[in-house]
Design a protein around this motif. Sequence first.
Motif, PDB file in Angstrom:
ATOM      1  N   GLY A  73      23.167  14.743  11.293  1.00  0.00           N
ATOM      2  CA  GLY A  73      24.022  13.605  10.991  1.00  0.00           C
ATOM      3  C   GLY A  73      24.137  12.657  12.174  1.00  0.00           C
ATOM      4  N   MET A  74      24.219  13.218  13.374  1.00  0.00           N
ATOM      5  CA  MET A  74      24.277  12.382  14.570  1.00  0.00           C
ATOM      6  C   MET A  74      22.973  11.614  14.767  1.00  0.00           C
ATOM      7  SD  MET A  74      26.656  11.744  16.786  1.00  0.00           S
ATOM      8  CE  MET A  74      27.680  13.229  16.765  1.00  0.00           C
ATOM      9  N   LEU A  75      21.849  12.268  14.480  1.00  0.00           N
ATOM     10  CA  LEU A  75      20.555  11.598  14.588  1.00  0.00           C
ATOM     11  C   LEU A  75      20.447  10.460  13.573  1.00  0.00           C
ATOM     12  CD1 LEU A  75      17.755  11.483  15.902  1.00  0.00           C
ATOM     13  CD2 LEU A  75      16.972  13.134  14.191  1.00  0.00           C
ATOM     14  N   SER A  76      20.962  10.684  12.385  1.00  0.00           N
ATOM     15  CA  SER A  76      20.960   9.615  11.374  1.00  0.00           C
ATOM     16  C   SER A  76      21.852   8.460  11.796  1.00  0.00           C
ATOM     17  CB  SER A  76      21.429  10.175  10.028  1.00  0.00           C
ATOM     18  OG  SER A  76      20.567  11.214   9.585  1.00  0.00           O
ATOM     19  N   ALA A  77      23.004   8.779  12.398  1.00  0.00           N
ATOM     20  CA  ALA A  77      23.884   7.720  12.901  1.00  0.00           C
ATOM     21  C   ALA A  77      23.195   6.931  14.017  1.00  0.00           C
ATOM     22  CB  ALA A  77      25.190   8.329  13.409  1.00  0.00           C
ATOM     23  N   TYR A  78      22.436   7.634  14.862  1.00  0.00           N
ATOM     24  CA  TYR A  78      21.684   6.948  15.917  1.00  0.00           C
ATOM     25  C   TYR A  78      20.629   6.024  15.315  1.00  0.00           C
ATOM     26  CZ  TYR A  78      18.073   6.335  19.485  1.00  0.00           C
ATOM     27  OH  TYR A  78      17.133   5.799  20.324  1.00  0.00           O
ATOM     28  N   SER A  79      19.928   6.492  14.279  1.00  0.00           N
ATOM     29  CA  SER A  79      18.934   5.652  13.608  1.00  0.00           C
ATOM     30  C   SER A  79      19.585   4.405  13.031  1.00  0.00           C
ATOM     31  CB  SER A  79      18.238   6.454  12.505  1.00  0.00           C
ATOM     32  OG  SER A  79      17.606   7.609  13.030  1.00  0.00           O
ATOM     33  N   CYS A  80      20.761   4.593  12.433  1.00  0.00           N
ATOM     34  CA  CYS A  80      21.498   3.448  11.891  1.00  0.00           C
ATOM     35  C   CYS A  80      21.888   2.483  13.005  1.00  0.00           C
ATOM     36  CB  CYS A  80      22.740   3.943  11.160  1.00  0.00           C
ATOM     37  SG  CYS A  80      23.810   2.635  10.541  1.00  0.00           S
ATOM     38  N   ALA A  81      22.364   3.015  14.128  1.00  0.00           N
ATOM     39  CA  ALA A  81      22.784   2.163  15.248  1.00  0.00           C
ATOM     40  C   ALA A  81      21.611   1.368  15.814  1.00  0.00           C
ATOM     41  CB  ALA A  81      23.418   3.015  16.345  1.00  0.00           C
ATOM     42  N   VAL A  82      20.435   1.978  15.827  1.00  0.00           N
ATOM     43  CA  VAL A  82      19.238   1.277  16.310  1.00  0.00           C
ATOM     44  C   VAL A  82      18.929   0.081  15.412  1.00  0.00           C
ATOM     45  CG1 VAL A  82      16.733   1.474  16.552  1.00  0.00           C
ATOM     46  CG2 VAL A  82      18.219   3.226  17.521  1.00  0.00           C
ATOM     47  N   LEU A  83      19.003   0.297  14.098  1.00  0.00           N
ATOM     48  CA  LEU A  83      18.744  -0.812  13.173  1.00  0.00           C
ATOM     49  C   LEU A  83      19.810  -1.904  13.295  1.00  0.00           C
ATOM     50  CD1 LEU A  83      17.604   1.134   9.968  1.00  0.00           C
ATOM     51  CD2 LEU A  83      16.193  -0.051  11.656  1.00  0.00           C
ATOM     52  N   VAL A  84      21.074  -1.500  13.471  1.00  0.00           N
ATOM     53  CA  VAL A  84      22.139  -2.490  13.664  1.00  0.00           C
ATOM     54  C   VAL A  84      21.898  -3.283  14.946  1.00  0.00           C
ATOM     55  CG1 VAL A  84      24.605  -2.773  14.139  1.00  0.00           C
ATOM     56  CG2 VAL A  84      23.844  -1.212  12.335  1.00  0.00           C
ATOM     57  N   LEU A  85      21.453  -2.600  15.979  1.00  0.00           N
ATOM     58  CA  LEU A  85      21.138  -3.277  17.233  1.00  0.00           C
ATOM     59  C   LEU A  85      20.030  -4.310  17.038  1.00  0.00           C
ATOM     60  CD1 LEU A  85      21.127  -3.719  20.279  1.00  0.00           C
ATOM     61  CD2 LEU A  85      19.773  -1.630  20.510  1.00  0.00           C
ATOM     62  N   LEU A  86      18.994  -3.937  16.308  1.00  0.00           N
ATOM     63  CA  LEU A  86      17.899  -4.875  16.047  1.00  0.00           C
ATOM     64  C   LEU A  86      18.395  -6.082  15.244  1.00  0.00           C
ATOM     65  CD1 LEU A  86      14.995  -2.407  15.176  1.00  0.00           C
ATOM     66  CD2 LEU A  86      15.305  -3.701  17.292  1.00  0.00           C
ATOM     67  N   ILE A  87      19.290  -5.835  14.304  1.00  0.00           N
ATOM     68  CA  ILE A  87      19.838  -6.945  13.503  1.00  0.00           C
ATOM     69  C   ILE A  87      20.630  -7.907  14.398  1.00  0.00           C
ATOM     70  CG2 ILE A  87      21.469  -7.523  11.668  1.00  0.00           C
ATOM     71  CD1 ILE A  87      20.686  -4.827  10.342  1.00  0.00           C
ATOM     72  N   ASN A  88      21.469  -7.351  15.272  1.00  0.00           N
ATOM     73  CA  ASN A  88      22.247  -8.205  16.173  1.00  0.00           C
ATOM     74  C   ASN A  88      21.364  -8.898  17.197  1.00  0.00           C
ATOM     75  OD1 ASN A  88      24.966  -7.856  15.251  1.00  0.00           O
ATOM     76  ND2 ASN A  88      24.948  -5.791  16.080  1.00  0.00           N
ATOM     77  N   TRP A  89      20.303  -8.223  17.619  1.00  0.00           N
ATOM     78  CA  TRP A  89      19.385  -8.801  18.586  1.00  0.00           C
ATOM     79  C   TRP A  89      18.647  -9.995  17.962  1.00  0.00           C
ATOM     80  CZ3 TRP A  89      15.724  -5.267  21.959  1.00  0.00           C
ATOM     81  CH2 TRP A  89      15.384  -5.957  23.123  1.00  0.00           C
ATOM     82  N   ALA A  95      27.315 -14.569   8.598  1.00  0.00           N
ATOM     83  CA  ALA A  95      27.501 -13.907   7.300  1.00  0.00           C
ATOM     84  C   ALA A  95      26.288 -13.043   6.960  1.00  0.00           C
ATOM     85  CB  ALA A  95      27.736 -14.948   6.214  1.00  0.00           C
ATOM     86  N   ARG A  96      25.098 -13.555   7.236  1.00  0.00           N
ATOM     87  CA  ARG A  96      23.883 -12.789   6.936  1.00  0.00           C
ATOM     88  C   ARG A  96      23.786 -11.556   7.830  1.00  0.00           C
ATOM     89  NH1 ARG A  96      18.742 -12.981   9.193  1.00  0.00           N
ATOM     90  NH2 ARG A  96      17.059 -12.267   7.824  1.00  0.00           N
ATOM     91  N   VAL A  97      24.103 -11.700   9.102  1.00  0.00           N
ATOM     92  CA  VAL A  97      24.067 -10.556  10.016  1.00  0.00           C
ATOM     93  C   VAL A  97      25.066  -9.496   9.580  1.00  0.00           C
ATOM     94  CG1 VAL A  97      24.563  -9.819  12.386  1.00  0.00           C
ATOM     95  CG2 VAL A  97      23.222 -11.895  11.986  1.00  0.00           C
ATOM     96  N   ARG A  98      26.276  -9.937   9.248  1.00  0.00           N
ATOM     97  CA  ARG A  98      27.299  -8.984   8.814  1.00  0.00           C
ATOM     98  C   ARG A  98      26.869  -8.251   7.535  1.00  0.00           C
ATOM     99  NH1 ARG A  98      32.762  -8.749   9.818  1.00  0.00           N
ATOM    100  NH2 ARG A  98      32.641 -10.758  10.913  1.00  0.00           N
ATOM    101  N   ARG A  99      26.271  -8.978   6.593  1.00  0.00           N
ATOM    102  CA  ARG A  99      25.830  -8.369   5.346  1.00  0.00           C
ATOM    103  C   ARG A  99      24.744  -7.308   5.598  1.00  0.00           C
ATOM    104  NH1 ARG A  99      25.232 -12.718   3.036  1.00  0.00           N
ATOM    105  NH2 ARG A  99      22.990 -13.079   3.360  1.00  0.00           N
TER     106      ARG A  99
END
Length: 403
Positions: A73-89, A95-99
């Motif tokens: 579960g922690m590894l999945s959360a890390y994978s999610c955080a990586v994708l969120v980081l790429l989105i913010n980067w 609105a699109r970033v938040r979505r």
Amino acid sequence: MSLVVYLAALVFGTTSVLLFRRPRAAMRNPLTLSTCVAIVLGALVFVCAAPATLATVNDLTGVPNFGAPLTYGMLSAYSCAVLVLLINWRGGPRARVRRMVLRTMAAYGLLVLAIVVLFLLADADTERLTDLDTYYAGTPFMREMILLYLLGHTAAMLVMCAVCVKWGREVRGLLRAGLRLILLGAALDVVGFQLTKYTAVVARWTGHDLDFLSTSVAPPMASLAALLCSAGFVLPRLLPPVVAHWRGLDDYRRLDPLWCLVRSVSTAPKPPSSWWQSPRARLQWREVSIHDALLTLAPYFDHGVRVRVRDGALRAGRSPHQARLAAEAAMLTDAARRAAAREEPPEAAATYRLHATEVPGPSGLVELAQALRHPPGRTAAPGGAEPSAMTGTLTEPEEPHVA
């Protein structure tokens, strides 16, 4: 193995501390915040995956292999955080970033929930601290849980690879270097960690034993991949201020000859204790103080000295810019001597603007300081002849009462 994993977690997590050194500013910056969250979660993955941690968690909960869904579960959360980081980067309309962030978090939230449910449905009473993936590769529900966490992590790493390749063609400098490090880390994660895990699990399905790929090869490859990714994330954000601080310290040091010459006439207020100040803050204070001293010395400028030295430097083969700097250094030295001796300003004194006051930043002052350190009267002119016109006027900086 636990010590190695803990060390990787420590190095991995230290980078987040460097980025989060200003909490208020970091909390207001989605990119910095998502970077710190991704790095912290990556460090927690290593902590949770260590055999010593798994054994402790299992003992505390009384559930054999409870550490498995926790780690996955922690590894999945890390994978999610990586994708969120790429989105913010990547950025874009808020609105699109938040979505996109909410959709990513929802998808991986369901993934974590599925991992927990599958573990609860599975029959996994035998504790396995290092080879759980291969030992339970054929066990109903555990098999699906293992594949699910691997697929979720693979999807995140493949997206990261694709994004880094695409962005790498559009950017330059440190950002490109950071993307290449992230790409290298993600590729190493896919090949060195995930592919070896898949191979070991499939080998179990076919009746073969390649467990060493999962237990001995995958963990160090995952550690190295995570460290490369973290370096790629922080390089574009940490290196520029480090370089700026280093340049500020270097400019501060190179201004010493000029500061030693004029500090006795500077009226700028002294700053508080400077041991805690950044190099750039100390440099700015020195710039202000030097400019203040130059204004004080302006009435003592002898333009006859300046013209003689300039003409001599030009005859010696100096460029017009070098000749001007040498002439201004000689004139400033003469002015400092006159001020220290409390002489009357020269009658021919007139308004003159130094080159150092015409350019922004410390570069002009640094050039003037270096001209003071290396006056042309100490170097031979082309052909080996000493430029006598300059030598006579530039011997004055040697007088101790000017320093």
